[in-house]
Design a protein around this motif. Structure first.
Motif, PDB file in Angstrom:
ATOM      1  N   SER A  18       0.558  -1.172  -0.026  1.00 30.58           N
ATOM      2  CA  SER A  18      -0.138   0.074   0.006  1.00 30.58           C
ATOM      3  C   SER A  18       0.923   1.327  -0.200  1.00 30.58           C
ATOM      4  CB  SER A  18      -0.929   0.043   1.135  1.00 30.58           C
ATOM      5  OG  SER A  18      -1.814   1.269   1.247  1.00 30.58           O
ATOM      6  N   ARG A  19       1.962   1.267   0.630  1.00 33.90           N
ATOM      7  CA  ARG A  19       2.817   2.373   0.710  1.00 33.90           C
ATOM      8  C   ARG A  19       3.562   2.795  -0.534  1.00 33.90           C
ATOM      9  NH1 ARG A  19       4.195   0.293   5.878  1.00 33.90           N
ATOM     10  NH2 ARG A  19       6.220  -0.417   5.322  1.00 33.90           N
ATOM     11  N   ALA A  20       3.959   1.484  -1.039  1.00 36.38           N
ATOM     12  CA  ALA A  20       4.738   1.491  -2.396  1.00 36.38           C
ATOM     13  C   ALA A  20       3.590   2.155  -3.442  1.00 36.38           C
ATOM     14  CB  ALA A  20       5.083   0.004  -2.866  1.00 36.38           C
ATOM     15  N   HIS A  21       2.360   1.584  -3.484  1.00 39.65           N
ATOM     16  CA  HIS A  21       1.480   2.027  -4.261  1.00 39.65           C
ATOM     17  C   HIS A  21       1.290   3.620  -4.199  1.00 39.65           C
ATOM     18  CE1 HIS A  21      -2.560   3.148  -5.957  1.00 39.65           C
ATOM     19  NE2 HIS A  21      -2.201   2.253  -6.897  1.00 39.65           N
ATOM     20  N   ASP A  22       1.232   4.104  -2.812  1.00 42.12           N
ATOM     21  CA  ASP A  22       1.165   5.375  -2.733  1.00 42.12           C
ATOM     22  C   ASP A  22       2.113   6.244  -3.101  1.00 42.12           C
ATOM     23  OD1 ASP A  22      -1.438   5.095  -1.684  1.00 42.12           O
ATOM     24  OD2 ASP A  22      -0.531   4.939   0.585  1.00 42.12           O
ATOM     25  N   ILE A  23       3.534   5.482  -3.137  1.00 37.53           N
ATOM     26  CA  ILE A  23       4.584   6.448  -3.529  1.00 37.53           C
ATOM     27  C   ILE A  23       4.603   6.281  -5.211  1.00 37.53           C
ATOM     28  CG2 ILE A  23       7.017   6.152  -3.965  1.00 37.53           C
ATOM     29  CD1 ILE A  23       7.084   4.962  -1.090  1.00 37.53           C
ATOM     30  N   GLN A  24       4.307   5.410  -5.900  1.00 39.26           N
ATOM     31  CA  GLN A  24       4.154   5.195  -7.233  1.00 39.26           C
ATOM     32  C   GLN A  24       3.017   6.258  -7.669  1.00 39.26           C
ATOM     33  OE1 GLN A  24       6.172   4.083  -9.503  1.00 39.26           O
ATOM     34  NE2 GLN A  24       7.566   2.927  -8.107  1.00 39.26           N
ATOM     35  N   GLN A  25       1.937   6.257  -6.853  1.00 36.46           N
ATOM     36  CA  GLN A  25       0.617   7.245  -7.402  1.00 36.46           C
ATOM     37  C   GLN A  25       1.204   8.533  -7.464  1.00 36.46           C
ATOM     38  OE1 GLN A  25      -2.506   5.968  -8.383  1.00 36.46           O
ATOM     39  NE2 GLN A  25      -2.464   8.075  -9.084  1.00 36.46           N
ATOM     40  N   ARG A  26       1.814   8.886  -6.351  1.00 38.15           N
ATOM     41  CA  ARG A  26       2.446  10.458  -6.206  1.00 38.15           C
ATOM     42  C   ARG A  26       3.529  10.836  -7.327  1.00 38.15           C
ATOM     43  NH1 ARG A  26       1.977   9.221  -0.621  1.00 38.15           N
ATOM     44  NH2 ARG A  26       4.114   9.191  -0.396  1.00 38.15           N
ATOM     45  N   SER A  27       4.390   9.648  -7.472  1.00 37.09           N
ATOM     46  CA  SER A  27       5.281   9.862  -8.665  1.00 37.09           C
ATOM     47  C   SER A  27       4.643   9.975 -10.028  1.00 37.09           C
ATOM     48  CB  SER A  27       6.186   8.761  -8.392  1.00 37.09           C
ATOM     49  OG  SER A  27       7.010   8.790  -7.231  1.00 37.09           O
ATOM     50  N   PHE A  28       3.551   9.021 -10.095  1.00 37.88           N
ATOM     51  CA  PHE A  28       2.951   9.049 -11.719  1.00 37.88           C
ATOM     52  C   PHE A  28       2.355  10.463 -11.770  1.00 37.88           C
ATOM     53  CE2 PHE A  28      -0.924   8.385 -14.149  1.00 37.88           C
ATOM     54  CZ  PHE A  28      -0.281   7.705 -15.120  1.00 37.88           C
ATOM     55  N   ASP A  29       1.685  10.906 -10.572  1.00 36.63           N
ATOM     56  CA  ASP A  29       1.002  12.108 -10.855  1.00 36.63           C
ATOM     57  C   ASP A  29       2.006  13.408 -11.154  1.00 36.63           C
ATOM     58  OD1 ASP A  29      -1.408  10.890 -10.092  1.00 36.63           O
ATOM     59  OD2 ASP A  29      -1.465  11.552  -8.029  1.00 36.63           O
ATOM     60  N   ILE A  30       3.309  13.347 -10.828  1.00 42.96           N
ATOM     61  CA  ILE A  30       4.027  14.430 -11.063  1.00 42.96           C
ATOM     62  C   ILE A  30       4.947  13.948 -12.282  1.00 42.96           C
ATOM     63  CG2 ILE A  30       4.016  15.458  -8.756  1.00 42.96           C
ATOM     64  CD1 ILE A  30       6.835  13.819  -8.665  1.00 42.96           C
ATOM     65  N   GLY A  31       4.593  12.931 -13.065  1.00 45.77           N
ATOM     66  CA  GLY A  31       5.669  12.392 -14.071  1.00 45.77           C
ATOM     67  C   GLY A  31       6.708  11.915 -13.798  1.00 45.77           C
ATOM     68  N   ALA A  32       6.977  11.453 -12.554  1.00 42.91           N
ATOM     69  CA  ALA A  32       8.159  11.021 -12.330  1.00 42.91           C
ATOM     70  C   ALA A  32       8.365   9.416 -12.490  1.00 42.91           C
ATOM     71  CB  ALA A  32       8.858  11.162 -10.801  1.00 42.91           C
ATOM     72  N   ALA A  33       7.186   8.721 -12.566  1.00 43.99           N
ATOM     73  CA  ALA A  33       6.940   7.359 -12.639  1.00 43.99           C
ATOM     74  C   ALA A  33       6.054   6.931 -13.823  1.00 43.99           C
ATOM     75  CB  ALA A  33       6.475   6.673 -11.408  1.00 43.99           C
ATOM     76  N   SER A  34       6.509   5.797 -14.651  1.00 39.84           N
ATOM     77  CA  SER A  34       5.558   5.457 -15.914  1.00 39.84           C
ATOM     78  C   SER A  34       4.366   4.834 -15.478  1.00 39.84           C
ATOM     79  CB  SER A  34       6.466   4.684 -16.651  1.00 39.84           C
ATOM     80  OG  SER A  34       6.839   3.469 -16.141  1.00 39.84           O
TER      81      SER A  34
END
Length: 486
Positions: free
Chosen positions: A423-439
């Motif tokens: 769940s924490r990993a998904h939250d990190i990826q979600q925030r990264s995706f929102d700012i364009g830092a994750a695919s």
């Protein structure tokens, strides 16, 4: 007013075939077709499901009826010790009367001398050594009617059979208890399976919602020229790949719902919902694991073995008592009538009565009784070996159940940590995706990891609950009285 119209409308819809068309048109013209809200489904807890099952399930009712049947069988055996009284009547018609012959030479000097008037006849009878014509004996009709009674005074074998009937009642009662224990286990398993199906359905739906949200975002970006068509197609495929899992989850929910309804003795279309989730049982499992019991005193197999051993002992005593004498008292009070000619005329009733005792002392029966005693003795010895083997098997099963429960508890703890980390990993990826830092692939991978972690957690809790229910069935310590409605 609205409630009245709803009731009236429902009544009209249920009685359409009983009304004339003209009357129906008049009523429907004044009564609008209001919508009748559906009855809300009841939310049932596990305890409530067990109460319904233990009162309405046909298996439990059959077991209770079997106990009642065996009780009447015991009363039947008890009636053998009480006096029996019957009224008997008979009629016989003599078609050919019996002929008796007498030896006239045995009368000696009492016979008339030769030359007498009857000398010729006497000489004629003596030539045959008796009366050649004979005498017909008896009457045409014979009536008999009366009462007969008997009661056993000393009957050792019958006394032992009564004790065996008590054992049969105990056997039926234990079988009824075993049916209830098994039903409790089945209901719990079905209830937990329905909770697992609901949790799985909810988890898969959340995964679908996340994929659908991502697809919607990419569609908006594509419309704004910020994303390619490939990204839109890829998110659409990812979303559609989850749809079969939702269908399978719906099928699992329906199957578990039907199974639980059948066990509770309800119709398949009865609406109800189950209370809570599998995660609600996690708080109590650690304390329950620390107090696991290995007491087999309530195990239904061992209790049944004890009852069967007692029955074999009774059987052995009953076979041994066949060597003992029996004494019975009997009495008769009869009326007899004999006549010639018509059977319905010239009645001459003569009463008579008798009272007596019958003593029977068995001596030799070709070794049958001794063979039956030996059979009962061997069967009793076999039951002792069976109990030893059964005790070892049950002890091994209890130890294995304890190990499974402890392993499931460890698995639950590990799965809970996995869910938190995913769940924490998904939250990190979600925030990264929102700012364009994750695919998108990184985000989708975190979503799938979170879904698998949640499903693994629910499966671990389900396995623990099933193992605990199986241990409860093995130990036979389910609180049946708690779930039985008074």
């Amino acid at each position: 007013m609205i409630r009245f119209l709803q009731i009236l409308y429902v009544h009209l819809r249920q009685n359409l075939d009983k009304m004339s068309p003209k009357l129906l048109n008049i009523l429907l013209a004044f009564v609008p077709a209001v919508s009748v809200p559906a009855m809300p489904a009841d939310t049932l807890s596990l305890e409530r499901c067990l109460e319904i099952a233990l009162s309405d399930n046909p298996t439990v009712r059959i077991a209770d009826m079997e106990v009642e049947r065996v009780d009447y069988s015991r009363r039947e055996a008890l009636g053998a010790l009480l006096p029996t009284v019957s009224f008997d009547g008979s009629y016989t018609r003599t078609l050919q009367k019996q002929v008796a012959y007498m030896d006239m030479d045995a009368f000696g000097d009492m016979m008339p001398p030769e030359g007498d008037e009857s000398g010729a006849a006497g000489e004629s009878s003596r030539r045959g050594g008796g009366n050649t014509d004979g005498f017909k004996m008896g009457l045409d009709n014979a009536w008999s009617a009366g009462f007969s009674a008997s009661v056993p005074l000393i009957a050792p074998q019958l006394w032992q059979s009564l004790k065996l009937s008590d054992t049969n009642i105990a056997r039926a009662a234990e079988q009824a208890r075993a049916s209830r224990l098994d039903l409790v286990n089945q209901v719990k398993s079905a209830y937990y399976a329905l909770l697992l199906a609901h949790d799985t359905r909810r988890t898969v739906q959340e995964s679908y919602d996340m994929a659908s949200l991502t697809h919607s975002i990419y569609e908006k970006r594509h419309s704004a020229g910020d994303a390619s068509e490939y990204d839109v197609l890829r998110t659409s495929v990812a979303m559609k790949n989850v749809e079969p899992e939702i269908i399978q989850a719906d099928i699992a929910v329906r199957r578990a719902h039907l199974q639980l309804a059948i066990l509770m003795g309800l119709s398949a279309d009865t609406p109800f919902e189950v209370q809570g989730t599998l995660a609600d049982y996690e708080s109590d499992m650690y304390a329950e694991t620390l107090s696991l019991s290995d007491d087999l005193s309530n195990n239904t197999s061992l209790i049944s073995n004890t009852i069967e051993t007692s029955a074999l002992r009774r059987q052995l005593s009953m076979q041994r008592s066949s060597f003992l004498p029996t004494l019975a008292l009997s009495a008769n009070y009869m009326w007899n009538s004999s006549s010639n000619g018509s059977p319905f005329r010239n009645f001459r009733w003569s009463p008579y009565s008798i009272v007596g005792v019958t003593l029977s002392i068995p001596i030799i029966q070709g070794g049958q009784r001794w063979s039956r005693v030996r059979q009962a003795r061997i069967a009793l010895d076999e039951m002792a070996y069976t109990r030893d083997n059964l005790t070892r098997q049950l002890s091994s099963q209890v130890a294995l159940s304890h190990d499974n429960i402890r392993l499931n508890v460890k698995q639950i703890a590990s799965s809970r940590e996995s869910v938190d980390e995913a769940s924490r990993a998904h939250d990190i990826q979600q925030r990264s995706f929102d700012i364009g830092a994750a695919s998108y692939l990184d985000l989708r991978d975190s979503e799938l990891s979170l879904t698998r972690a949640r499903l693994g957690y629910y499966q671990a809790v389900y396995n623990y609950l099933i193992a605990s229910s199986e241990l409860e069935l093995l130990l036979g310590n389910a609180p049946i009285d708690k779930y039985t409605r008074k």
